[in-house]
Scaffold this active site. Structure first.
Site, mmCIF file in Angstrom:
data_model
loop_
_atom_site.group_PDB
_atom_site.id
_atom_site.type_symbol
_atom_site.label_atom_id
_atom_site.label_comp_id
_atom_site.label_asym_id
_atom_site.label_seq_id
_atom_site.Cartn_x
_atom_site.Cartn_y
_atom_site.Cartn_z
ATOM 1 N N CYS A 287 0.813 -1.222 0.000
ATOM 2 C CA CYS A 287 0.000 0.000 0.000
ATOM 3 C C CYS A 287 0.846 1.272 0.000
ATOM 4 O O CYS A 287 0.670 2.158 -0.845
ATOM 5 C CB CYS A 287 -0.995 -0.010 1.161
ATOM 6 S SG CYS A 287 -0.262 0.105 2.811
ATOM 7 N N HIS B 292 -2.849 1.425 6.692
ATOM 8 C CA HIS B 292 -3.100 1.381 5.250
ATOM 9 C C HIS B 292 -3.209 2.792 4.683
ATOM 10 O O HIS B 292 -3.676 3.720 5.359
ATOM 11 C CB HIS B 292 -4.408 0.623 4.982
ATOM 12 C CG HIS B 292 -4.622 0.308 3.530
ATOM 13 N ND1 HIS B 292 -3.810 -0.549 2.820
ATOM 14 C CD2 HIS B 292 -5.562 0.753 2.643
ATOM 15 C CE1 HIS B 292 -4.250 -0.630 1.568
ATOM 16 N NE2 HIS B 292 -5.297 0.158 1.441
ATOM 17 N N HIS C 43 -5.554 2.075 -4.533
ATOM 18 C CA HIS C 43 -4.674 1.535 -3.501
ATOM 19 C C HIS C 43 -4.285 0.104 -3.848
ATOM 20 O O HIS C 43 -4.868 -0.520 -4.742
ATOM 21 C CB HIS C 43 -5.345 1.582 -2.129
ATOM 22 C CG HIS C 43 -6.530 0.656 -2.002
ATOM 23 N ND1 HIS C 43 -6.778 -0.098 -0.869
ATOM 24 C CD2 HIS C 43 -7.548 0.348 -2.866
ATOM 25 C CE1 HIS C 43 -7.884 -0.806 -1.040
ATOM 26 N NE2 HIS C 43 -8.372 -0.544 -2.228
#
Length: 229
Positions: free
Chosen positions: A135, A187, A199
């Site tokens: 990520c 994240h 993402h």
């Protein structure tokens, strides 16, 4: 004293008064105004002063709103309530027209558009290249291509850019997520508009679009940072 001399003195005094007034108007700073960051990796602090905590940094060319001056420091941000301070020498005032043109060349929309090139790229833990991203690796790589070096981890990226309210998100902003009870960001993604981010989610998945205003990511949404605008 003759009438001519008296009249001349009167006109002189009126002229000086007008000029003084104009000088005051020209030199007085009016808030808020639009500014451009002129330094590289300029520290953003929680209060005015070098002893205040550093909450991030901002890059050259970023457009900011300036709300007031406190000594040698400007209070900047995305809303009048923001408490983020930068040394005034690193901010140049620009008219809205000039700022708009500069924003077009520096805009965070470039990050959003660049991220779209990697849709479908597989998730690789620790990956920071088009052969595979995790990520934060995706966010790091995209901004690196634009000349901005961010911290490598999701939690570390909290120290980059300027805080942004969810309601004020613009394409290119970094959106961050934290689980309830956790003390770190787990994240990150790149906001692309319309409540969506790009993402790299997890092992076995690929870079893709996901909503941040519904579902799981809405539930664990934490904050956002603006690197360029």
């Amino acid at each position: 004293m003759s009438l001519l001399k008296k009249t001349g003195i009167s006109f002189l005094l009126i002229f000086v008064f007008i000029i003084s007034g104009l000088c005051f108007v020209v030199s007085a700073e009016r808030y808020p105004f639009v500014g451009i960051i002129t330094g590289d990796n300029v520290n953003i602090r929680t209060a005015p002063g070098l002893d205040a905590e550093i909450e991030g940094s901002v890059s050259r060319g970023v457009v900011v709103d300036v709300y007031e001056k406190n000594g040698d420091w400007y209070r900047i941000g995305t809303s009048p309530q923001t408490s983020a301070y930068v040394f005034a020498s690193y901010v140049a005032e620009r008219t809205a027209e000039i700022a708009s043109r500069m924003a077009a060349s520096y805009g965070g929309g470039r990050a959003a558009e660049l991220a779209k090139n990697y849709l479908g790229t597989r998730y690789v833990y620790g990956g920071t290249s088009p052969s595979g991203f995790d990520c934060s690796g995706l966010v790091y790589y995209v901004y690196k291509q634009l000349g901005y070096t961010l911290n490598r981890t999701a939690d570390g990226m909290l120290s980059n850019g300027i805080p942004v309210e969810k309601s004020d998100l613009l394409p290119g902003d970094i959106v961050m997520f934290k689980r309830p009870g956790s003390n770190y960001v787990h994240h990150v993604g790149i906001y692309v508009g319309d409540g969506m981010m790009i993402h790299s989610p997890q092992t076995g998945d690929v870079v893709k679009y996901t909503s941040i205003v519904s579902g799981n990511y809405n539930n664990v949404y934490y904050t956002a940072r603006r690197i360029i605008r």
